[in-house]
Design a protein around this motif. Sequence first.
Motif, PDB file in Angstrom:
ATOM      1  N   VAL A   1     -41.180  44.817  23.001  1.00 14.75           N
ATOM      2  CA  VAL A   1     -40.331  45.995  23.076  1.00 14.75           C
ATOM      3  C   VAL A   1     -40.041  46.340  24.532  1.00 14.75           C
ATOM      4  O   VAL A   1     -40.782  45.957  25.438  1.00 14.75           O
ATOM      5  N   HIS A   2     -38.948  47.072  24.729  1.00 16.21           N
ATOM      6  CA  HIS A   2     -38.506  47.433  26.070  1.00 16.21           C
ATOM      7  C   HIS A   2     -38.026  48.879  26.073  1.00 16.21           C
ATOM      8  O   HIS A   2     -37.817  49.485  25.015  1.00 16.21           O
TER       9      HIS A   2
ATOM     10  N   ASP B   1     -35.571  50.757  23.412  1.00 17.02           N
ATOM     11  CA  ASP B   1     -35.646  50.257  22.039  1.00 17.02           C
ATOM     12  C   ASP B   1     -36.016  51.403  21.090  1.00 17.02           C
ATOM     13  O   ASP B   1     -36.594  52.419  21.508  1.00 17.02           O
TER      14      ASP B   1
ATOM     15  N   TYR C   1     -37.948  52.352  17.456  1.00 15.51           N
ATOM     16  CA  TYR C   1     -38.813  52.034  16.322  1.00 15.51           C
ATOM     17  C   TYR C   1     -38.546  53.081  15.244  1.00 15.51           C
ATOM     18  O   TYR C   1     -38.638  54.290  15.502  1.00 15.51           O
TER      19      TYR C   1
ATOM     20  N   TRP D   1     -46.189  50.915  22.986  1.00 14.48           N
ATOM     21  CA  TRP D   1     -44.726  50.854  22.929  1.00 14.48           C
ATOM     22  C   TRP D   1     -44.111  52.127  23.510  1.00 14.48           C
ATOM     23  O   TRP D   1     -43.101  52.080  24.212  1.00 14.48           O
TER      24      TRP D   1
ATOM     25  N   THR E   1     -40.194  52.979  24.430  1.00 15.78           N
ATOM     26  CA  THR E   1     -39.645  52.838  23.081  1.00 15.78           C
ATOM     27  C   THR E   1     -39.667  54.205  22.387  1.00 15.78           C
ATOM     28  O   THR E   1     -40.665  54.926  22.449  1.00 15.78           O
TER      29      THR E   1
END
Length: 318
Positions: A19-20, A23, A25, A45, A50
């Motif tokens: 993940v960056h 991003d 979720y 994350w 994220t």
Amino acid sequence: LQYQIELAIDKTTDPIAQVHQGDIYFALDLNHIFSPSLKAKLQTWKRRGTQLNFVIYDLLLQQHPEWGVKKLGEQLNVWLENVIQVADKMICISDSVALEVKDWIVKHPPQRIGLPAVSSFHLGADLQASQPSTGLPANSSDVLNHLKQRTSFISVATIEPRKGHKQMLAAAEILWAQNIDINLLFVGKLGWKMKDFEKTLLQHPELNKRLIWARGVSDEYLDLLYAHSHCLLAASEGEGFGLPLIEAAQHQIPILARNLAVFNEVAGKHAMYFDGLDAQSLATAMQQWLELAKLNQHPSSQGMPFLNWQQSAEQLLK
């Protein structure tokens, strides 16, 4: 996700996604097994930028643990506490649930910097646009003809403690004792903590006469049961949304519902409401509805606003 992570560690499936920052979720449904490893992964994350989003359907077992199975209630508490710790957004399925979540956060403040944003959207209801299940039981013609013979109240819900089945049956018994000739139709499978009530239903003298229990129905059969009924009876003591109200409106049958905030949110002026948990209060409301229906003065579900799944998805994305 928890199981995917564990499998990835065992090198038996694809590697975990990298993940960056930026991003997203999105946890659309409930994973009530919220393990420490999952929490740690989500926190990692989050630190990477994220955005973590969770859909919240209701807080019913947090508010009323007696309605469910103890172990599940405990797991849901752990899940909610962890979600509050890591979530950027908690997206609820109704304004009513959003208010309850905000109140829960105030009473259970998370140990974190900042609080999750809480918002809401409405679920969709357009069964025919999906892949409805088909099939009719052998006695379907008899049941549908039976529903035509007298005013039929339909309840669509799993038989579990909060759904109000005991009150509905007791209210119907009061009306039958007063020679008020109505059908009571339960549509739904047996849930938890209701084995005694199942025995009551199966031994009831009105079963398959003025009391009908349809279990394991297909979407095709449910559509016909709605179409042959005269009023939806929504007696649940707690809900996150209330899709049967929308289904009733799609079939243009009236609604008699418990005076819950979420039912008012969904149906507004397009339903008649009742209060009280005792049999007589509901029997009185049913009798009043019957009298209004004779004069065509009962609230109509026609014109009740609702979303299809495309509109629901668009609202969710916003």
